[in-house]
Enzyme design. Sequence first.
Site, PDB file in Angstrom:
ATOM      1  N   LEU A  49       7.432  13.839  24.687  1.00  0.00           N
ATOM      2  CA  LEU A  49       6.403  14.412  25.575  1.00  0.00           C
ATOM      3  C   LEU A  49       6.254  13.638  26.885  1.00  0.00           C
ATOM      4  CD1 LEU A  49       5.597  15.929  22.868  1.00  0.00           C
ATOM      5  CD2 LEU A  49       3.285  15.895  23.764  1.00  0.00           C
ATOM      6  N   ARG A  72       1.362   5.619  -4.418  1.00  0.00           N
ATOM      7  CA  ARG A  72       2.382   5.431  -3.377  1.00  0.00           C
ATOM      8  C   ARG A  72       3.087   6.739  -3.042  1.00  0.00           C
ATOM      9  NH1 ARG A  72       4.031  -0.399  -5.843  1.00  0.00           N
ATOM     10  NH2 ARG A  72       2.326  -1.391  -4.693  1.00  0.00           N
ATOM     11  N   GLU A  86      -1.681   0.570   0.186  1.00  0.00           N
ATOM     12  CA  GLU A  86      -1.072   0.831  -1.143  1.00  0.00           C
ATOM     13  C   GLU A  86       0.259   0.088  -1.298  1.00  0.00           C
ATOM     14  OE1 GLU A  86      -1.692   4.409  -3.083  1.00  0.00           O
ATOM     15  OE2 GLU A  86      -3.547   4.840  -1.993  1.00  0.00           O
TER      16      GLU A  86
HETATM   17  C1  LIG Z   1      -7.384   1.658   6.499  1.00  0.00           C
HETATM   18  C2  LIG Z   1      -7.198   0.906   5.218  1.00  0.00           C
HETATM   19  C3  LIG Z   1      -7.595   1.482   4.017  1.00  0.00           C
HETATM   20  C4  LIG Z   1      -7.446   0.768   2.821  1.00  0.00           C
HETATM   21  N1  LIG Z   1      -7.917   1.323   1.659  1.00  0.00           N
HETATM   22  C5  LIG Z   1      -7.926   0.573   0.523  1.00  0.00           C
HETATM   23  C6  LIG Z   1      -8.594   1.052  -0.663  1.00  0.00           C
HETATM   24  O1  LIG Z   1      -9.131   2.165  -0.699  1.00  0.00           O
HETATM   25  N2  LIG Z   1      -8.636   0.252  -1.757  1.00  0.00           N
HETATM   26  C7  LIG Z   1      -8.049  -0.986  -1.755  1.00  0.00           C
HETATM   27  O2  LIG Z   1      -8.108  -1.661  -2.788  1.00  0.00           O
HETATM   28  N3  LIG Z   1      -7.414  -1.468  -0.657  1.00  0.00           N
HETATM   29  C8  LIG Z   1      -7.341  -0.729   0.485  1.00  0.00           C
HETATM   30  N4  LIG Z   1      -6.745  -1.216   1.621  1.00  0.00           N
HETATM   31  C9  LIG Z   1      -6.152  -2.552   1.596  1.00  0.00           C
HETATM   32  C10 LIG Z   1      -4.625  -2.529   1.722  1.00  0.00           C
HETATM   33  O3  LIG Z   1      -4.064  -2.049   0.524  1.00  0.00           O
HETATM   34  C11 LIG Z   1      -4.168  -3.947   2.091  1.00  0.00           C
HETATM   35  O4  LIG Z   1      -4.549  -4.155   3.447  1.00  0.00           O
HETATM   36  C12 LIG Z   1      -2.670  -4.128   1.938  1.00  0.00           C
HETATM   37  O5  LIG Z   1      -2.313  -4.114   0.577  1.00  0.00           O
HETATM   38  C13 LIG Z   1      -2.176  -5.436   2.559  1.00  0.00           C
HETATM   39  O6  LIG Z   1      -2.968  -6.520   2.169  1.00  0.00           O
HETATM   40  P1  LIG Z   1      -3.541  -7.535   3.270  1.00  0.00           P
HETATM   41  O7  LIG Z   1      -4.172  -6.724   4.340  1.00  0.00           O
HETATM   42  O8  LIG Z   1      -4.385  -8.519   2.574  1.00  0.00           O
HETATM   43  O9  LIG Z   1      -2.272  -8.217   3.894  1.00  0.00           O
HETATM   44  P2  LIG Z   1      -1.520  -9.591   3.318  1.00  0.00           P
HETATM   45  O10 LIG Z   1      -1.396  -9.445   1.871  1.00  0.00           O
HETATM   46  O11 LIG Z   1      -2.342 -10.717   3.860  1.00  0.00           O
HETATM   47  O12 LIG Z   1      -0.177  -9.484   4.050  1.00  0.00           O
HETATM   48  C14 LIG Z   1       0.017  -9.868   5.412  1.00  0.00           C
HETATM   49  C15 LIG Z   1       1.506  -9.674   5.755  1.00  0.00           C
HETATM   50  O13 LIG Z   1       2.324 -10.510   4.918  1.00  0.00           O
HETATM   51  C16 LIG Z   1       3.288  -9.730   4.240  1.00  0.00           C
HETATM   52  N5  LIG Z   1       3.498 -10.280   2.911  1.00  0.00           N
HETATM   53  C17 LIG Z   1       2.556 -10.653   1.992  1.00  0.00           C
HETATM   54  N6  LIG Z   1       3.132 -11.131   0.889  1.00  0.00           N
HETATM   55  C18 LIG Z   1       4.487 -11.036   1.077  1.00  0.00           C
HETATM   56  C19 LIG Z   1       5.626 -11.343   0.288  1.00  0.00           C
HETATM   57  N7  LIG Z   1       5.529 -11.823  -0.956  1.00  0.00           N
HETATM   58  N8  LIG Z   1       6.861 -11.137   0.817  1.00  0.00           N
HETATM   59  C20 LIG Z   1       6.995 -10.609   2.074  1.00  0.00           C
HETATM   60  N9  LIG Z   1       5.941 -10.293   2.863  1.00  0.00           N
HETATM   61  C21 LIG Z   1       4.705 -10.489   2.371  1.00  0.00           C
HETATM   62  C22 LIG Z   1       2.678  -8.322   4.177  1.00  0.00           C
HETATM   63  O14 LIG Z   1       3.686  -7.337   4.032  1.00  0.00           O
HETATM   64  C23 LIG Z   1       1.981  -8.255   5.525  1.00  0.00           C
HETATM   65  O15 LIG Z   1       2.920  -7.895   6.513  1.00  0.00           O
HETATM   66  C24 LIG Z   1      -6.852  -0.520   2.823  1.00  0.00           C
HETATM   67  C25 LIG Z   1      -6.443  -1.082   4.040  1.00  0.00           C
HETATM   68  C26 LIG Z   1      -6.624  -0.409   5.225  1.00  0.00           C
HETATM   69  C27 LIG Z   1      -6.223  -1.078   6.521  1.00  0.00           C
END
Ligand SMILES: Cc1cc2nc3c(=O)[nH]c(=O)nc-3n(C[C@H](O)[C@H](O)[C@H](O)COP(=O)(O)OP(=O)(O)OC[C@H]3O[C@@H](n4cnc5c(N)ncnc54)[C@H](O)[C@@H]3O)c2cc1C
Length: 382
Positions: A340, A245, A365
């Site tokens: 801009l 982070r 992350e």
């Molecule tokens: C470009 C990119 C690169 C990445 N690289 C990696 C990698 O190298 N390795 C890896 O392991 N992962 C990777 N990730 C995954 C990334 O860490 C996850 O997308 C992220 O942790 C969010 O998980 P999710 O997409 O499943 O969203 P969700 O968990 O489905 O969340 C959806 C929304 O709900 C909110 N939410 C969920 N739970 C709660 C709660 N308890 N309270 C309040 N709000 C909540 C979230 O903040 C979000 O706004 C990557 C993602 C992207 C897009």
Amino acid sequence: MKVERELPSGEAHELLELTVDIADKELAPRAAEFEEEGRFPREVFHVLGETGLLTLPFAEDVGGGGQPYAVYLQVLEELAARWAAVAVGVSVHTLSCHAVASFGSASQRQTLLPWQLSGTALGAYCLSEEHAGSDPSAIRARAAHDDGGAWVARGTKAWVTHGGEADFYTAFLRTSDDPRNGISCFHVDAGSPGLSAGAPERKMGLRSSTTAVMNFDDVRIPEDRLIGEPGQGLRIALSALDAGRLGIAAVAVGIAQAALDHAVEYARERRTFGRRIIEHQGVGFLLADMAARTEAARATYLVAARRKDSGRPFSRQASIAKLIATDTAMAVTTDAVQVLGGAGYVREHPVERYMREAKITQIFEGTNQIQRMVIGRHLAGS
Ligand SMILES: Cc1cc2nc3c(=O)[nH]c(=O)nc-3n(C[C@H](O)[C@H](O)[C@H](O)COP(=O)(O)OP(=O)(O)OC[C@H]3O[C@@H](n4cnc5c(N)ncnc54)[C@H](O)[C@@H]3O)c2cc1C
């Protein structure tokens, strides 16, 4: 604008100068084209590996650069100011090496770590799954012992940065149904039979950073590639993420600084109503706020990094740094587009790219909602 940095030694100053030189020569000239084409810049990682910039925070006796986190993060920030996707790649590689470096056995630290830190190898970190991003305890991809004493892995990991490009994968797989201690950590070589990458995701930004699902179809993992104890995986993953982070916070500050610099340069030249737009208070104050926010964000990650460097707990400070720095990057890059005017909205200037890059820092992350959860739990004493 050259950032005035607080660094602990002459060696660190030289390192930052080397970084700026390499970033200006090797990253900045390529970034726009590779981002446009969505091309992964493996050759740039080779350059960073050769110059030691890929493995800075690890101990020198295992092949790292032996640098404090407060120095490593400022290097990352300078890389991100030229090309965020490459800086994210360095941060992800660091995350991938953390498991063996901090939890590996003596023999794994002797055999695997020097290769991971050789500068030629590139790592990936497989924690998330399609249904398990914010909540990694919901992981379903499994590894079970076979008759020969090895592990066999089956399932799909999602969103893997460097998926299909990496030389090794630090993978978190379910090894039992125990809700707290059912996940284990493995080092998986890229060439392992049964391991394959999906098509790269088509993303809003960081287009040159490959993101793909990784399929584990009965991938055989030798017993000595289990990192730490069976069931210790979630602890390893979360400990890596605390440090990771901070990497994302530094990347976000680099993006914000680049956007600020470009906006200031533009505002000093562009004229309306007979004067430079920076002399209109509405624009000058906007730029002043952008500068203040960027410097404040830098301070939050440095506070956390110095705590880590001195061996003190830093989890709360890391979440605060990630939250503040990435929200700052989003706000500052959005304001840079505004400074801009119409020119900010087209690809002749890099600020629209910075805005697209800033968005992902609020998501991966641990989303910023999850950072607030972590900070809130600290406040609640739980
Ligand atoms: C470009 C990119 C690169 C990445 N690289 C990696 C990698 O190298 N390795 C890896 O392991 N992962 C990777 N990730 C995954 C990334 O860490 C996850 O997308 C992220 O942790 C969010 O998980 P999710 O997409 O499943 O969203 P969700 O968990 O489905 O969340 C959806 C929304 O709900 C909110 N939410 C969920 N739970 C709660 C709660 N308890 N309270 C309040 N709000 C909540 C979230 O903040 C979000 O706004 C990557 C993602 C992207 C897009």
